[in-house]
Design an enzyme around this catalytic site. Structure first.
Site, mmCIF file in Angstrom:
data_model
loop_
_atom_site.group_PDB
_atom_site.id
_atom_site.type_symbol
_atom_site.label_atom_id
_atom_site.label_comp_id
_atom_site.label_asym_id
_atom_site.label_seq_id
_atom_site.Cartn_x
_atom_site.Cartn_y
_atom_site.Cartn_z
ATOM 1 N N TYR B 177 4.568 -0.269 2.428
ATOM 2 C CA TYR B 177 4.480 1.057 1.790
ATOM 3 C C TYR B 177 3.127 1.655 2.091
ATOM 4 O O TYR B 177 2.192 0.949 2.500
ATOM 5 C CB TYR B 177 4.723 0.967 0.278
ATOM 6 C CG TYR B 177 3.575 0.401 -0.522
ATOM 7 C CD1 TYR B 177 3.475 -0.954 -0.768
ATOM 8 C CD2 TYR B 177 2.588 1.242 -1.036
ATOM 9 C CE1 TYR B 177 2.431 -1.469 -1.499
ATOM 10 C CE2 TYR B 177 1.532 0.736 -1.772
ATOM 11 C CZ TYR B 177 1.447 -0.621 -2.000
ATOM 12 O OH TYR B 177 0.411 -1.132 -2.728
ATOM 13 N N CYS B 178 3.032 2.988 1.872
ATOM 14 C CA CYS B 178 1.749 3.649 2.097
ATOM 15 C C CYS B 178 1.537 4.686 1.001
ATOM 16 O O CYS B 178 1.622 4.362 -0.162
ATOM 17 C CB CYS B 178 1.678 4.238 3.493
ATOM 18 S SG CYS B 178 3.091 5.273 3.923
ATOM 19 N N ARG B 179 1.286 5.934 1.402
ATOM 20 C CA ARG B 179 0.888 6.917 0.368
ATOM 21 C C ARG B 179 2.064 7.544 -0.342
ATOM 22 O O ARG B 179 1.933 8.021 -1.451
ATOM 23 C CB ARG B 179 0.027 8.010 1.000
ATOM 24 C CG ARG B 179 -1.325 7.489 1.422
ATOM 25 C CD ARG B 179 -2.222 8.579 1.966
ATOM 26 N NE ARG B 179 -3.509 8.037 2.343
ATOM 27 C CZ ARG B 179 -4.126 8.273 3.502
ATOM 28 N NH1 ARG B 179 -3.558 9.047 4.394
ATOM 29 N NH2 ARG B 179 -5.301 7.743 3.753
#
Lengths: 233, 233
Positions: B177-179
């Site tokens: 996952y990221c932002r």
DNA sequence: CGTATAATCAATAGAACACTTGATTATGGG
DNA sequence: CCCATAATCAAGTGTTCTATTGATTATACG
């Protein structure tokens, strides 16, 4: 499509929504549309601009899918594109109020000079209406009253207030409301009422805020018709 | 102050807030700031613009009281002016998603071509992390991981992923996952992982969305330090 | 002290926007 | 069928916004 192009295109779309909210006139139009459907003409009148200009702003609001329009005969009816738009508008305004001290300053400057800061407690207002202790006046245009109003309120559009003064009670407490905290119609109404010896106060909220607090809302024409009976166009 | 002037001044203020949301770059900056505090420089880098330009946009965001800045030595730290700003941003984006079909179209066009539409069920993700069934990778810059991350996630910034591949498990399912839904770092990470034979999927949400759903969030440095140990500056 | 770096400031050119005005398109009524 | 009205369209103008560039300020470090 590469990574950067994707990001840019997404934020460009979000920007479309943002740009819709960047113009004071468009925000005012949204505020009015929160009261219920309007024709382009009445919207233009309510927001103090030319028909062509209102039409142009509407085009932008339609492009952002915030507003829907529907042609009915000679008139075009505009309405918010969904309940979530109205809820978002309230959230937007609430954020502005919480962040921008200027808004409270301006409001104090305006209302403070009119000695109108005393608020009416909404929690107890409904009981008082039921008990007949207070009379609630809806001073918006009749059409907005028909779209939605506070249960028990009497529709007396600001323009007709002076000529209907005689038929308003002299001793009972009167509470006037209009479109919301930044609408001035109820302020003018209270000024007129007080000038004629009535005990009048202003409810700072309008129907959208009332509804959002989970309080009941009524629809339809005024149950107590005036001498010139209400005509549904 | 007369009635009309009051109204105009209020909507002018609301317009100030709206104008802040009218620029794609500023929206992108808000999105990044939802991850946690940043310096002006890292903000500029993350949003792909020059330092001077980022500083200029920051000035606008500060004027609207959406962002606060604080000078610490040579650096200026920027952060959202309050939790309600972040919540509003999510509401704003949600409205855009619900109104603008283009956003979904663009996303499908981008992700669809990468066969990445399958989502990971957030409800069951946490259990699987606990049971060791899946490994969750946080591929954002280390600083954002430190601000807040999903409990149990491992910090592997995208830039370091290739060189740290050898130490990642070969059979276990990996979720990156990221932002948030429109950040491409996790997409790139999944591409790299799959290219090296890992079973990788993307979590479409980021920490702000995770938090808003009432799920727990952890803070602080990576509990499993890499060979070059984490230094808190 | 001088230098390097983060950040802001200032000036500019090009693009986008808002309001005006006048023409044009629909629709309904006499 | 023509006219009045609601609404949109199209063009013009002055303003505001955005990104770029180069100069300036502030802070840390050697």
């Amino acid at each position: 499509m590469d990574h950067r192009a994707f990001k840019d295109r997404i934020y460009e779309q979000l920007g479309r929504l943002g740009k819709s909210l960047a113009s004071p006139k468009r925000l005012e139009m949204l505020d009015v549309l929160c009261q219920g459907p309007h024709t382009v003409e009445s919207l233009a009148g309510a927001t103090g601009q030319t028909l062509a200009n209102a039409s142009q702003h509407l085009k932008a609001l339609r492009a952002a899918r915030l507003v829907e329009t529907e042609k009915q005969g000679l008139y075009v009816t505009c309405r918010l594109a969904g309940p979530e738009v109205g809820e978002f508008f309230l959230a937007f305004r609430r954020l502005a109020e919480s962040r921008l001290a200027e808004i409270e300053r301006i409001t104090r400057l305006y209302l403070g000079s009119r000695d109108m800061l005393e608020g009416v407690d909404q929690a107890t207002l409904l009981e008082r209406v039921r008990s007949g202790e207070v009379l609630v006046l809806d001073v918006r245009p009749a059409q907005e009253y028909r779209s939605a109003h506070i249960p028990g309120a009497l529709s007396v559009p600001l323009a007709e207030l002076e000529q209907r003064l005689a038929r308003l009670p002299r001793r009972r407490q009167i509470v006037a409301y209009c479109r919301g905290p930044y609408c001035v119609m109820s302020v003018e109404a209270v000024e007129i009422l007080r000038r004629h010896g009535r005990k009048a106060a202003r409810l700072e909220i309008g129907v959208p805020e009332w509804r959002q607090r989970g309080l009941p809302v009524a629809r339809g024409p005024d149950p107590a018709p005036s001498p010139n009976p209400v005509e549904v166009p």
